[in-house]
Structure formats: structure tokens, C-alpha cells
Design a protein around this motif. Structure first.
Motif, mmCIF file in Angstrom:
data_model
loop_
_atom_site.group_PDB
_atom_site.id
_atom_site.type_symbol
_atom_site.label_atom_id
_atom_site.label_comp_id
_atom_site.label_asym_id
_atom_site.label_seq_id
_atom_site.Cartn_x
_atom_site.Cartn_y
_atom_site.Cartn_z
ATOM 1 N N LYS A 115 -5.864 -5.761 -6.851
ATOM 2 C CA LYS A 115 -6.029 -4.274 -5.474
ATOM 3 C C LYS A 115 -5.006 -3.251 -5.360
ATOM 4 O O LYS A 115 -5.320 -2.184 -4.860
ATOM 5 N N ARG A 116 -3.550 -3.242 -6.143
ATOM 6 C CA ARG A 116 -2.598 -2.338 -5.037
ATOM 7 C C ARG A 116 -2.861 -0.495 -5.540
ATOM 8 O O ARG A 116 -2.688 0.367 -5.571
ATOM 9 N N HIS A 117 -3.586 -0.989 -7.120
ATOM 10 C CA HIS A 117 -3.943 0.591 -7.699
ATOM 11 C C HIS A 117 -4.720 1.092 -6.867
ATOM 12 O O HIS A 117 -4.221 2.425 -7.032
ATOM 13 N N ILE A 118 -5.385 1.010 -6.065
ATOM 14 C CA ILE A 118 -6.264 1.850 -5.213
ATOM 15 C C ILE A 118 -5.758 2.131 -4.140
ATOM 16 O O ILE A 118 -5.778 3.208 -4.031
ATOM 17 N N TRP A 119 -4.511 1.540 -3.798
ATOM 18 C CA TRP A 119 -4.142 2.237 -2.302
ATOM 19 C C TRP A 119 -3.042 3.383 -3.284
ATOM 20 O O TRP A 119 -2.880 3.855 -2.806
ATOM 21 N N ASP A 120 -2.273 3.199 -4.170
ATOM 22 C CA ASP A 120 -1.548 3.620 -5.304
ATOM 23 C C ASP A 120 -2.544 4.934 -5.128
ATOM 24 O O ASP A 120 -1.436 6.220 -4.471
ATOM 25 N N LYS A 121 -3.563 4.887 -6.065
ATOM 26 C CA LYS A 121 -4.122 6.001 -6.103
ATOM 27 C C LYS A 121 -4.602 7.117 -4.569
ATOM 28 O O LYS A 121 -4.625 8.142 -4.617
ATOM 29 N N GLU A 138 9.745 0.270 -8.619
ATOM 30 C CA GLU A 138 10.038 1.251 -8.106
ATOM 31 C C GLU A 138 9.489 1.934 -6.923
ATOM 32 O O GLU A 138 9.666 2.705 -6.261
ATOM 33 N N ARG A 139 7.894 1.652 -7.517
ATOM 34 C CA ARG A 139 7.150 2.446 -6.272
ATOM 35 C C ARG A 139 7.477 1.679 -5.125
ATOM 36 O O ARG A 139 7.708 2.444 -3.797
ATOM 37 N N ASP A 140 7.512 0.418 -4.907
ATOM 38 C CA ASP A 140 7.899 -0.099 -3.651
ATOM 39 C C ASP A 140 9.186 0.456 -2.931
ATOM 40 O O ASP A 140 9.198 0.409 -1.817
ATOM 41 N N VAL A 141 10.255 0.038 -4.315
ATOM 42 C CA VAL A 141 11.752 1.369 -3.431
ATOM 43 C C VAL A 141 11.641 2.715 -2.581
ATOM 44 O O VAL A 141 12.065 3.315 -1.876
ATOM 45 N N MET A 142 10.075 3.402 -3.581
ATOM 46 C CA MET A 142 9.942 4.553 -2.958
ATOM 47 C C MET A 142 9.926 5.479 -1.679
ATOM 48 O O MET A 142 9.907 5.794 -0.656
ATOM 49 N N MET A 143 8.536 4.283 -1.666
ATOM 50 C CA MET A 143 7.733 4.159 -0.509
ATOM 51 C C MET A 143 8.649 3.118 0.770
ATOM 52 O O MET A 143 8.443 3.489 2.096
ATOM 53 N N ASN A 144 9.568 2.490 0.024
ATOM 54 C CA ASN A 144 10.847 2.084 1.586
ATOM 55 C C ASN A 144 11.809 2.796 1.569
ATOM 56 O O ASN A 144 12.700 2.227 3.239
ATOM 57 N N VAL A 149 -2.716 5.474 6.045
ATOM 58 C CA VAL A 149 -3.833 3.860 5.762
ATOM 59 C C VAL A 149 -3.493 3.506 4.607
ATOM 60 O O VAL A 149 -3.122 2.571 4.607
ATOM 61 N N ALA A 150 -2.932 4.316 3.946
ATOM 62 C CA ALA A 150 -2.867 3.405 1.690
ATOM 63 C C ALA A 150 -1.656 2.619 2.571
ATOM 64 O O ALA A 150 -1.033 2.120 1.780
ATOM 65 N N PHE A 151 -0.302 3.718 3.229
ATOM 66 C CA PHE A 151 1.056 3.714 3.328
ATOM 67 C C PHE A 151 0.958 2.013 3.279
ATOM 68 O O PHE A 151 1.783 1.039 2.697
ATOM 69 N N GLU A 152 0.276 1.812 4.537
ATOM 70 C CA GLU A 152 -0.154 0.356 5.045
ATOM 71 C C GLU A 152 -0.275 -0.524 4.325
ATOM 72 O O GLU A 152 -0.215 -1.877 4.456
ATOM 73 N N PHE A 153 -1.537 -0.400 3.925
ATOM 74 C CA PHE A 153 -2.300 -1.021 3.384
ATOM 75 C C PHE A 153 -1.668 -1.385 1.941
ATOM 76 O O PHE A 153 -2.259 -2.627 0.911
ATOM 77 N N ARG A 154 -1.225 -0.656 0.991
ATOM 78 C CA ARG A 154 -0.518 -0.799 -0.241
ATOM 79 C C ARG A 154 0.206 -1.918 0.118
ATOM 80 O O ARG A 154 -0.165 -2.512 -0.957
#
Length: 335
Positions: free
Chosen positions: A111-117, A42-48, A99-104
Motif C-alpha cells: 500500500k506504500r505506493h498510494i502514499w508515495d503518489k 532510495e525513496r526512504d533515504v530521500m524522505m529521511n 499526511v502522506a509523509f507520516e502514513f508512508r
């Protein structure tokens, strides 16, 4: 009668900042809402929902800042001197968010939780310090001898800090209603459930700000409650209440796009109320647009470029939103 270039430039800057608030507001709101949606898919959908358009939204912020520098250099120097720290913190938040948007999307799952935060922190920080800067601007900036006469920490005051929290609520509602329009299924239902409490929080924020501002600033109280200004301002609170009523009803009816449109109306009404309160001051309490204006030759030269570039920005922005219209589902989007 000649053309007043200062008024034209003031309208351009107000328009640019308004477009930024609307268009970057909902994707900052998505970052603010991230902690409430723990599911990875669902987080992927939100960002997409914003992946194709989010970086273009900040064009309007650049336009507003560049326009202020070109047309009102004195105001630019005063405002940046007064709000240097909150604006720097805001820009750092925007950089972190970007930066977090692209690297996530490229990070491994563990490691995705790091970029989520990082995405959450950047979105909250950028929004909060935007609100702080706005609150400090509304409170007024002291000017002596055409220079900022205050301290670097004047923005650390109750009203600016409350404005920062209030803008977080506004952007969260904007992001929530955007997701109602762009998603479906469980995520859309969760956003429908969140929209009502967020709307009530925003209504409380607007009410507090509407009381706090005239009580703390006699000049704004006089402007609001004297004729003929009262006739200009009176429709704004009535329209705000009507918009909230229809927003809550559209959420209760599980409408698709109406909540987002009505939230945009609320943002616009708040912005117009601010404009009525401050006009024609470009530095509240200190400078009008004419006192801070650049020479007419400079304003005219810059206006030629602005009138060429603004239609181009509007066209490609409209086209990008048109191309990526419709719902976003888990099996499509940016990866």
C-alpha cells in the motif's frame, strides 16, 4: 526621527517568507523528484533526509502570515480575497503532503505506493499554487475603496500559471542539490546527473520572467531601467549568471555542498530582484506598506512578541539542523 514600525515589520515578513521558501523548498523539491527515483530504498533515504526537520520549516510560513495580519491588516484582507483559491489549494497540498509523509512509513509495502503518489501530488500542488499566488501578486491586485476589486479567478492568467511551473523547477533544483549534500552512492550520482538540466531549466525560467515582467508592466520597467534604480538592480542579473556558472562547475566537479549553497544564492537573488521591483508596495499597483499599516500601537505591541519568538525559532531551527547534520544512509533514519 522616530522608528518606522512599518519598515521593521516589512523586513520581518520578507525574512519569514524567505526562510520558508528556502527551508520548505527543498523538501517540496524532494516530493517533486520522487517520480524520477522508483527504488523504494532510495525513496526512504530521500524522505529521511528531511524527516527530522520538515514540519518545523512551515513555522516561517505561519510567521509571515501572522505578521501580515498583525502589521498590515488591509493588505492581508486584500491579498487573501484576491488569492483565496490558490492559497487554499496550496494549503490542501501541504496537508496532503504532511499526511502522506507520516502514513508512508507506517503503510504496508503493497500500500506504500498510494502514499508515495499522495506525497508527490501534495508536493507538486503546494509548489505550483505557491508559484501561481506569487505570479498573481506580482501582476498586481486591483483595490477600490480599501477592498479587493477584482474577480475570484483573476489568478487564472498566463503569467501566474507560468510562475507556478517555474517554481516547480526552482524547488526541484533545491531538492536535487539538497540530496547531493545529504546522500551518497547511486542516489547522489543520479542527483548530480539531474542537477545540470534542472539548473538550465531554471535559468530559462528566470530569463523568461525577467523579460515578461517589465514588458507587461510599465511601472516595473520604469523602476528597472531608470536612474538611480538601475544602479541597484544591475548587479542582480550579473550575480545570477555568475552563480549559475559556478553551480554548473560545482556539479561537474561532483562537489558535495557547493551546489546546494549556490542554489540558495540563486533563490535569494531572485527574491531580492522581486523586492527591488515592488518596494515599497505591499499590494503591487495599489497599496504601499504605509497605506496598509495597522496603527503604530498595534504594530508596536505585536513587535514585542515577534522580537521574543523569532530568536527562539532561529535557535531551535539551527540546533535541529546541527543535530541531524551529515549524510543519511539506508540503515538509519525515520521508520
Amino acid at each position: 526621527m522616530g522608528i518606522d514600525l512599518s519598515i521593521i515589520w516589512a523586513v520581518i515578513i520578507v525574512f519569514g517568507v524567505m526562510m520558508y521558501v528556502i527551508m520548505d523548498g527543498f523538501d517540496l523539491g524532494i516530493g517533486i523528484l520522487f517520480p524520477l527515483v522508483p527504488d523504494k530504498g532510495e525513496r526512504d533515504v530521500m524522505m529521511n533526509t528531511v524527516a527530522p526537520v520538515w514540519d518545523g520549516n512551515e513555522t516561517w510560513l505561519v510567521l509571515g502570515g501572522a505578521g501580515l495580519f498583525a502589521a498590515f491588516p488591509l493588505a492581508y484582507s486584500v491579498v487573501l480575497s484576491a488569492l483565496y483559491l490558490p492559497l487554499m489549494f496550496m494549503l490542501l497540498g501541504l496537508v496532503f503532503r504532511g499526511v502522506a509523509f507520516e502514513f508512508r512509513f507506517k503503510a504496508k509495502d503493497h500500500k506504500r505506493h498510494i502514499w508515495d503518489k499522495a506525497f508527490i501530488g501534495g508536493s507538486v500542488a503546494a509548489t505550483f499554487f505557491q508559484g501561481v499566488a506569487l505570479g498573481a501578486f506580482i501582476e498586481g491586485i486591483p483595490v477600490e475603496g480599501r477592498a479587493f476589486a477584482g474577480g475570484s479567478l483573476d489568478w487564472l492568467a498566463p503569467f501566474p500559471l507560468f510562475s507556478g511551473l517555474g517554481l516547480i523547477a526552482a524547488y526541484a533544483l533545491l531538492g536535487c542539490t539538497w540530496l547531493i549534500m545529504k546522500t551518497e552512492g547511486r542516489l547522489q550520482k543520479q542527483m548530480h546527473d539531474l542537477a545540470r538540466p534542472l539548473a538550465l531549466v531554471l535559468l530559462a525560467v528566470i530569463g523568461i520572467v525577467s523579460l515578461w515582467t517589465p514588458l507587461s508592466q510599465a511601472s516595473i520597467a520604469e523602476r528597472w531601467f531608470t536612474f538611480p534604480n538601475l544602479l541597484w538592480f544591475a548587479p542582480v542579473p550579473l550575480l545570477v549568471l555568475a552563480s549559475f556558472f559556478y553551480l554548473l562547475r560545482s556539479v561537474a566537479n561532483h562537489d558535495n555542498s557547493k551546489p546546494f549553497v549556490l542554489t540558495l544564492v540563486l533563490i535569494f537573488l531572485g527574491y531580492s530582484g522581486l523586492g527591488i521591483s515592488l518596494w515599497p508596495n505591499i499590494v503591487p499597483g495599489s497599496l504601499t506598506i504605509w497605506q496598509a499599516a495597522a496603527p503604530p500601537q498595534s504594530q508596536g505591541f505585536a513587535l514585542v512578541g515577534a522580537l521574543l519568538i523569532i530568536p527562539i525559532i532561529l535557535v531551535y531551527t539551527a540546533w535541529s539542523y546541527y543535530v541531524f547534520r551529515g549524510k543519511v544512509t539506508p540503515d538509519q533514519g525515520y521508520h
